[in-house]
Design an enzyme around this catalytic site. Structure first.
Site, PDB file in Angstrom:
ATOM      1  N   LYS A  69       0.867  -1.178   0.000  1.00  0.00           N
ATOM      2  CA  LYS A  69       0.000   0.000   0.000  1.00  0.00           C
ATOM      3  C   LYS A  69       0.902   1.226   0.000  1.00  0.00           C
ATOM      4  CE  LYS A  69      -3.872   2.037   2.628  1.00  0.00           C
ATOM      5  NZ  LYS A  69      -4.755   1.911   3.817  1.00  0.00           N
ATOM      6  N   SER A  75      -9.776   2.087   3.040  1.00  0.00           N
ATOM      7  CA  SER A  75      -8.870   2.810   2.161  1.00  0.00           C
ATOM      8  C   SER A  75      -7.855   1.920   1.426  1.00  0.00           C
ATOM      9  CB  SER A  75      -8.096   3.826   2.998  1.00  0.00           C
ATOM     10  OG  SER A  75      -7.231   3.160   3.913  1.00  0.00           O
ATOM     11  N   SER A  81     -10.124  -0.270   7.204  1.00  0.00           N
ATOM     12  CA  SER A  81      -9.492  -0.096   5.890  1.00  0.00           C
ATOM     13  C   SER A  81      -8.815  -1.324   5.311  1.00  0.00           C
ATOM     14  CB  SER A  81      -8.477   1.048   5.944  1.00  0.00           C
ATOM     15  OG  SER A  81      -9.146   2.287   5.866  1.00  0.00           O
TER      16      SER A  81
END
Lengths: 483, 481
Positions: free
Chosen positions: A76, A151, A175
């Site tokens: 990420k 997210s 997330s």
């Protein structure tokens, strides 16, 4: 190759069926073919990946390395990666080449993984749909008109589309679990303090926690094994013994006490999702688990509490992005105030600015007690609910998200409805507990996630409980069309 | 109307740790800009603070030394504001739960009156960097070497009633931190900075007046001047019918005035909240015991002991315990030398003068305390006279060796053999018939003064080595005869 588990890939690498360079090229090619429609990557580090793969091959030839050696994964874009842009999904850091590696990145590198690139995400991890990214929304591989969740939407979509063997994610209010649910993959948010936050760009420091996103619990266990452990650079990381997560995956669930919080099955829950989750729980009953209803009475306060605590911390965490030292700086500032105002106004997106404003407000003189202090008290109440519950049960189960993936643009103008999509995941962050999402029966062609919540540092049990389900079901092996 | 001044001080003292409070970067003063700022000090995305144990230890030492409560649990907070030399956009400090709770120090005013000044609290925090406005052609340079340097902010009660008192208190705190070694106290380098909260009220009024906070004071002299200026300004303002507003005022030492920096209304809302990156600091008994295990003798205790053990006056004892180094020096010299009076006079006289002239502090004296004690000893046992001792001291200062070595090498040993002295005295008397005549005819009260001539002659003839006391006695005896 991409339908294999990490264990199978590792075996293939050792048997010489394929090399890490071949495997890496295979994934790079898939990214090349499939990611244009998904937009799950912000940066692809092809050259570096191939160099890492070559190094891994040398180790493998020499009979060295571990199970992750030569396995291509993605990070990420919230994790700092030395020499590689680390944007956090923001214009603010579009030009930021990190001078150092996050602990998570360092540990996975030490374990021998190959980094394919950096995945897309909501800006500074603020969002539940991956629509707030400066680099554009990520699409759900199951239906390109739908969001992947957020997210960690880029990581979830990339794993769901098998563009990497696994990926890292972070979870502040859901997330990892919510996008895992919406994309039909397995994700685990460990106990707060289990994985080092050093080098993970902070959103809400007391809630943020990194974890793996993978195709199965078995793969997640291997990833978490490498990521977890005490780090002296993070004062909030804990000196807890690190169990062998793979060793206990096959333990029997006979007599496992499962609690179903009635608040997680209320009117806000989509009927299809409810049915799917209830079916999943029947699998556990068949495995010998004892299921009972429990109550987490303060669940209803979790979202409101979260939207005081998280913005408060973010308003302070994001103050360092001021255009002075690095990151985005506005053109031709006339004075210092102009430099601050325009750099931050232009560098941050709308959702981030909204949360900074909320955060600054709840911390300001005269409002602190009414908002921030009260939220801290509620946080204790929420934690106490779980503490109470875990006196009677081993794990808690429920839906990870109230609905399946919603449409791109559907909720982007309605923050409250967007915030409510994390209603079942937020409380575990408030309490610092580990939580997991695994795929169960899809609804209308879209994945559904079963959430499993455990007691502090009980990740081994969560992985065991998830793995046993995945031994009985094939939902985690289902792939979106065209993948 | 008669006015009373009320002053409280906030002293920021830099703790003498080798690395920063939340990172491993060095704290050495004067390095090239931004060479002592690591990722944490630069506020890089993703970095986290880790508390320096040594900074906590030094804070515990200070708190213990002023008899304050050491908080078993203290909490770091974030003080949020934007400034270019504040890399994170917040300063890590302690607001609600400081590490050091209430304590007190005793000061002695100029008239000898003793006064207790309350210390409200002392807390740990990090320093900011430095903005450099010169040499950048209309731009500002940022040096983050100082960012993250550990500070102990020591906050007093509003217990001082004049600028002089405030200076005495500040000097006292300075003395304490230097005794403890928790800070080098170097004011030029910014290791010891004072902010003064100043207000005035009609004498006898209980309620405090509105205060102004004076900043940018970097010497004791300026502290006194800034307060005096501010007190005058406030009194004048009120007497002219005005009102003091609560504000921060900057002291300008060039113009010797204070001027408004920001009013209370313009003040930042710092939006303090507990720093989630740092756990509360929990101290156990073992840590505290270990921290205070080798606490040095504090100045007040030492002063009292010097008065008792050496029979010193309060004034001398206070001067000699002014710094730990001076007190150590004196104590060593006096113990070896075996003569307190001589030690006091020589440490405060000859030695101080030489150090001043060379611009050295006592710690870097070329003559060690042990060597100096050796010199005192030879005066005390009459091996050399005071005059010769000056010559020996100069030689020691130049590195010619110990007092005994120099006395031996140069043959400076005093002549105490009365036969030898008598011979010289006789010779001088024989060679100065006129002066002898004058002396004998003079009034009795003029004679002692006239004796000086003969003493001088004898000393000259003996190359200064004749014992002056014996010379005097013999001369008086022979001249009267």
């Amino acid at each position: 190759m991409h339908n294999n588990s990490i264990t199978q890939l590792a075996e293939g690498l050792r048997a010489g069926d394929f090399s890490s360079v071949e495997l890496t090229r295979h994934y790079l090619q898939r990214i090349n073919q499939l990611d244009e429609g998904l937009n799950s990557f912000i940066t692809i580090t092809e050259e570096q990946a191939l160099a890492q793969a070559e190094a891994a091959d040398k180790k493998l030839t020499a009979g060295e390395g571990g199970v992750l050696t030569g396995i291509p994964i993605a990070h990420k874009d919230i994790f700092c990666t030395q020499g590689v842009r680390t944007s956090c999904g923001s214009r603010m850091l579009d030009n930021f080449i990190s001078p150092y590696d996050a602990t998570v990145v360092e540990r996975l590198s030490d374990a021998g993984v190959v980094m394919l690139g950096k995945t897309n995400m909501d800006e500074f991890a603020m969002g539940s749909s991956n629509e707030t990214s400066f680099y554009g929304p990520v699409r759900n591989p199951w239906n390109l008109d739908k969001v992947p969740g957020g997210s960690s939407g880029g990581s979830a979509a990339a794993v769901a589309a098998r563009l990497c063997a696994a990926a890292t994610g972070t979870d502040t209010g859901g997330s990892i679990r919510q996008p895992a649910a919406l994309c039909g993959i397995t994700g685990i948010k460990p106990t707060y303090g289990r994985v080092s936050r050093y080098g993970m760009i902070a959103f809400a420091s007391s809630l943020d926690q990194a974890g793996p996103m993978a195709a199965s619990a078995e793969d997640a266990a291997l990833m978490l094994q490498a990521m977890a452990g005490f780090d002296q650079r993070d004062s909030t990381s804990m000196q807890q013994p690190l169990p062998d997560y793979s060793a206990t995956l096959n333990e029997s669930l006979q007599g496992l006490k499962v609690g179903l919080p009635k608040e997680y099955f209320d009117e806000g829950l989509d009927a299809g999702v409810r049915q799917s989750v209830e079916q999943a729980i029947e699998v556990y009953t068949a495995l010998g688990a004892e299921v009972r209803e429990i109550t987490l009475p303060n669940t209803g306060l979790a979202v409101a509490t979260y939207y005081v605590v998280a913005p408060a911390e973010c308003s302070s965490n994001l103050s360092r992005f001021d255009g002075v030292r690095g990151g985005y700086r506005c053109d031709n500032p006339v004075d210092l105030e102009d430099l601050y105002k325009r750099s931050r106004s232009e560098g941050f997106g709308e959702e981030v600015k909204l949360r900074i404003l909320i955060g600054a407000y709840v911390l300001s003189a005269g409002y602190y007690d009414a908002y921030y202090l009260k939220a801290q008290k509620l946080r204790h109440l929420i934690s106490d609910d779980f503490k109470q519950a875990f006196e009677d049960v081993d794990v808690i189960m429920g839906p990870a998200s109230p609905t399946t993936a919603f449409g791109v643009g559907e909720k982007s103008d309605d923050p409250v409805s967007m915030y409510l999509s994390d209603v079942y995941t937020i409380a575990t962050n408030m309490a610092g507990l580990p939580g997991m999402s695994i795929p169960c029966a899809p609804v209308g062609g879209l994945p559904v996630g079963l959430q499993i919540i455990g007691n502090y540092f009980d990740e081994a049990r969560l992985l065991n409980v998830a793995h046993q389900f995945q031994q009985q079901t094939q939902w985690h092996q289902q792939l979106p069309e065209g993948v | 109307m008669q006015w009373e001044t009320v002053i409280g001080l906030e002293i920021h003292t830099q703790l003498a740790t080798s690395s920063k409070i939340f990172s491993g970067a060095a704290t050495v003063f004067g390095a090239e800009p931004n060479t002592q700022a690591c990722l944490v000090d630069l506020g890089m995305p993703g970095v986290l603070p880790v508390l320096n144990r040594e900074a906590v230890r030094l804070a515990v030492m200070f708190g213990t030394a002023i008899g304050a409560e050491i908080r078993r649990r203290s909490v770091f907070d974030r003080k949020n504001y934007f400034y270019p030399d504040l890399p994170k956009g917040y300063q890590i400090s302690q607001l609600e739960f400081p590490i050091v709770g209430p304590g007190e120090v005793e000061i002695i005013l100029e008239d000898g009156e003793r006064r207790i000044i309350g210390v409200t609290r002392a807390h740990l925090e990090e320093d900011a960097g430095k903005s450099l406005h010169e040499d950048f052609h209309g731009m500002t340079g940022i040096d983050l070497n100082r960012a993250g340097t550990p500070l102990l902010e020591i906050v007093s009660e509003p217990d001082m009633r004049s600028a002089v008192e405030a200076v005495i208190y500040a000097k006292k705190i300075h003395q304490i931190v230097r005794y403890l070694g928790v800070s080098d106290g170097n004011m030029q380098e910014g290791s010891f900075r004072c902010d003064a909260n100043v207000s005035v009220r009609p004498l006898g009024q209980e309620e405090l007046g509105t205060r102004a906070e004076l900043k940018n004071i970097n010497s004791f002299r300026f502290l006194e001047r800034a307060i005096n200026y501010e007190v005058e300004r406030q009194i004048e303002l009120i007497e002219e019918g005005g009102r003091v507003v609560q504000e921060t005022r900057l002291y300008d030492s060039d113009k010797d005035e204070t001027r408004s920096m920001r009013s209370k209304e313009e003040a930042n809302d710092y939006r303090y909240f507990p720093d989630p990156d740092l756990l509360p600091v929990e101290l156990d008994d073992a840590f505290i015991e270990d921290a205070v295990a080798d606490l040095p003798e504090m100045p007040d205790v030492r002063r009292a002991r010097f008065e008792a053990d050496f029979g010193l006056s309060q004034q001398d004892a206070a001067t000699l315990t002014g710094s730990r180094e001076l007190a150590d020096y004196f104590e060593t010299a006096a113990t070896i030398g075996g003569d307190t009076r001589l030690s006091v006079n020589w440490v405060m006289g000859e030695l101080s003068a030489a150090l001043n002239k060379a611009g050295l502090d006592i710690a870097s004296s070329p003559v060690s305390a042990g060597q100096f004690g050796g010199l005192i000893k030879r005066m005390a046992d009459n091996t050399i006279s005071g005059k010769i001792a000056k010559e020996v001291f100069e030689a020691m200062w130049s590195g010619d060796g110990s007092a005994d070595e120099i006395i031996d090498a140069r043959g400076l040993k005093q002549i105490t053999d009365s036969g030898a002295i008598e011979a010289i005295v006789d010779e001088v008397i024989a060679n100065s018939p006129q002066q002898v005549e004058n002396y004998r005819q003079a009034d009795a009260e003029k004679q002692p003064k006239m004796l000086g001539f003969f003493v001088g002659q004898v000393m000259k003839a003996s190359k200064g080595k004749a014992n002056p006391q014996q010379v005097n006695e013999l001369l008086r005896e022979k001249l009267s005869g």
